[in-house]
Scaffold this motif. Sequence first.
Motif, PDB file in Angstrom:
ATOM      1  N   GLU A  70       0.831  -1.201   0.000  1.00 23.78           N
ATOM      2  CA  GLU A  70       0.000   0.000   0.000  1.00 23.78           C
ATOM      3  C   GLU A  70       0.868   1.254   0.000  1.00 23.78           C
ATOM      4  OE1 GLU A  70      -2.686  -0.374   3.312  1.00 23.78           O
ATOM      5  OE2 GLU A  70      -4.247  -1.260   2.050  1.00 23.78           O
ATOM      6  N   SER A 106       1.977   1.774  -3.519  1.00 19.61           N
ATOM      7  CA  SER A 106       0.893   2.241  -4.391  1.00 19.61           C
ATOM      8  C   SER A 106       0.454   3.662  -4.094  1.00 19.61           C
ATOM      9  CB  SER A 106      -0.316   1.304  -4.272  1.00 19.61           C
ATOM     10  OG  SER A 106      -0.068   0.072  -4.901  1.00 19.61           O
ATOM     11  N   TYR A 107       0.407   4.008  -2.820  1.00 22.18           N
ATOM     12  CA  TYR A 107      -0.203   5.280  -2.432  1.00 22.18           C
ATOM     13  C   TYR A 107       0.792   6.346  -1.996  1.00 22.18           C
ATOM     14  CZ  TYR A 107      -4.040   1.930  -2.259  1.00 22.18           C
ATOM     15  OH  TYR A 107      -4.932   0.932  -2.565  1.00 22.18           O
ATOM     16  N   ARG A 137      -6.053  -7.102  -6.579  1.00 13.51           N
ATOM     17  CA  ARG A 137      -6.921  -5.958  -6.300  1.00 13.51           C
ATOM     18  C   ARG A 137      -7.735  -5.539  -7.525  1.00 13.51           C
ATOM     19  NH1 ARG A 137      -4.449  -6.947  -2.464  1.00 13.51           N
ATOM     20  NH2 ARG A 137      -4.660  -6.075  -0.367  1.00 13.51           N
ATOM     21  N   ILE A 138      -7.145  -5.676  -8.665  1.00 14.00           N
ATOM     22  CA  ILE A 138      -7.893  -5.409  -9.896  1.00 14.00           C
ATOM     23  C   ILE A 138      -9.012  -6.440 -10.056  1.00 14.00           C
ATOM     24  CG2 ILE A 138      -7.739  -5.349 -12.420  1.00 14.00           C
ATOM     25  CD1 ILE A 138      -4.836  -4.252 -12.021  1.00 14.00           C
ATOM     26  N   LEU A 145      -1.231  -6.393  -7.005  1.00 13.66           N
ATOM     27  CA  LEU A 145      -2.017  -5.464  -7.824  1.00 13.66           C
ATOM     28  C   LEU A 145      -3.050  -6.219  -8.660  1.00 13.66           C
ATOM     29  CD1 LEU A 145       0.734  -2.961  -9.050  1.00 13.66           C
ATOM     30  CD2 LEU A 145      -1.179  -2.413  -7.553  1.00 13.66           C
ATOM     31  N   GLN A 195      -7.026   3.434 -10.903  1.00  9.70           N
ATOM     32  CA  GLN A 195      -5.784   3.751 -10.204  1.00  9.70           C
ATOM     33  C   GLN A 195      -4.861   2.537 -10.148  1.00  9.70           C
ATOM     34  OE1 GLN A 195      -7.105   5.178  -6.380  1.00  9.70           O
ATOM     35  NE2 GLN A 195      -7.174   7.320  -7.041  1.00  9.70           N
ATOM     36  N   ASN A 196      -5.434   1.384  -9.795  1.00  6.39           N
ATOM     37  CA  ASN A 196      -4.613   0.172  -9.692  1.00  6.39           C
ATOM     38  C   ASN A 196      -4.005  -0.223 -11.033  1.00  6.39           C
ATOM     39  OD1 ASN A 196      -4.683  -0.552  -6.918  1.00  6.39           O
ATOM     40  ND2 ASN A 196      -6.796  -1.250  -7.142  1.00  6.39           N
ATOM     41  N   LYS A 197      -4.781  -0.088 -12.096  1.00  7.09           N
ATOM     42  CA  LYS A 197      -4.265  -0.425 -13.422  1.00  7.09           C
ATOM     43  C   LYS A 197      -3.147   0.538 -13.834  1.00  7.09           C
ATOM     44  CE  LYS A 197      -8.370  -2.762 -15.292  1.00  7.09           C
ATOM     45  NZ  LYS A 197      -9.445  -2.724 -16.311  1.00  7.09           N
ATOM     46  N   LYS A 255       0.004  -0.234 -11.809  1.00  8.51           N
ATOM     47  CA  LYS A 255       0.687  -1.418 -12.337  1.00  8.51           C
ATOM     48  C   LYS A 255       1.470  -1.080 -13.608  1.00  8.51           C
ATOM     49  CE  LYS A 255      -0.025  -6.121 -14.034  1.00  8.51           C
ATOM     50  NZ  LYS A 255      -0.986  -7.180 -14.389  1.00  8.51           N
TER      51      LYS A 255
END
Length: 528
Positions: free
Chosen positions: A35, A38-39, A88-89, A85, A115-117, A120
Amino acid sequence: MNKNLVFIIKANQEFIRHSKKEIVEVEAELNSLFESVSYTYIPLLNMLERFEAEGIKAKIGLVLPPVLCALLDNPEIQNMYSLWLDNRIALGEKELKRAKKNPEILKNVERIIGQNKQIKKDFQEKYNNKLIEKFVEYHRKDYIELIATCGTDIFMPHYSDMPEVLSAQIEVGLQAYRKSFGETPEGFWIPELGYTPEVENIIKAYGYSYTVVDSRSILLSKTLPSKGIFYPMRTENSLAVFSNNPFFNDELFGEDGFADNEVYCNVNHDIGFDLSMDELAPVVKKGECRVSTGFCYWNKSFDEKSIYDSEKAFEQANLDAKSFLKTNSELLTKAGDEIKDTDFVCLVCTVDAEKLRVDWAEGLYWLEQVIRGSSEYSLNITTCNQMTQKPFTYEKVVPYYSSAAGTGYGENLLSSKNCWMMRYIKKACERMIDLSDRFPNDTGLKTRLLNLGAKELIIAQSSGLAKMIENDDFPEFAKNRFMDSIKAFTSVFDSLGSNTVSTEWLTTLEIYDDIFPWLNYRIFSKKK
């Protein structure tokens, strides 16, 4: 007179064993690491990329601790993150069906999937899985300053009677910095800003030019500097010292801080703790602990049915950025009017990356708007290193013991919950110092044993483990991580005493705890 703002982001990370055997036991901690990638780390790199494209020459300080760098450079961790990732997608695709009757939630699901895509794609294609290399690139392009720290987040005041331990931690941090970033640093970050008298002598001995301390260390010093916390100072050995901004944390996270606005995303209201285990697959599997998923649809209002609106949140972040700039511009102007014969005044704003991620999802966006709008308020965004050009002209201070942890003195790192750790770690430190002097020239298996013992001790010394236990933040992981290292060190000590060792055990542990492979146990030797 120049008005300078310094932003320093301090990342945190405990060492995580990531073998297949133990992957379930550390899944929650791995989730926290991913996380953060990612964030925090990827959005930070994207922000720097935008600054470079637009020619915005702002510079911020960044502390990437050695443990984090080692994990982010590990191919196994990189592969795990890509799979994380993907999961989560996949969860997002399931959420699209569940949310199809609620347009507001559906909009958030689509936003999070997007966002996740994108994350990645950025991770694999733009950054080629190697985030540390990209941070080094922006450091060399002068957009960030990478600041060194200890090997792990040791709380220095607890070891003020053991200069060998402090030297070892600082030396490991310096070597790790050179291995990761390829150069020698100027600034040194004291973990938890935990200053203890005379530690500046050890810091300076390793070639550092400056450090940052908590404002209490300056305001309670034997001689109060005439320019207060708005100008650099120096210790007796001419190590430049900056005070952190004592108001900054409350401005962001206090009772009426920016992060508390009800329009912002409530990251603690996550579907990972609401839905059934079947609905959360493949992110959470039956028999495993629940973890946050990043699918957060609600804002921070007291009404739990209030759906998060990202557009309103970003509008508020823009307003909060302007408010921050106005307030601090006025503060620095007043400071400049009071201080005579100075070419600049400054405020050093330090923020914990983990706290920024957990307590304020829009925090990095806010920081970007602050940097973009700084020139409108006659503020320069700079770094401490750019203000240490005349260290011998600064006033001398004798800082007082203080810390940014707890209420100012690190009492939460030695509380009724975690004080039991200290008796183990102190005894291990005494033994390691003794061993390094008893076996100064050994080779072969003994050297491997001693190096492993030193490594396990460095890991166990991290104050982050004590903090996790105090805050009930993955306390089982913290306790197990600490005891694993203490048990490993004790086994090393017993093996050296009995002159016997299991090479299979030694090799297995070297593979499991694959950090600091270059570490030499002699760093714990007594300094002559």
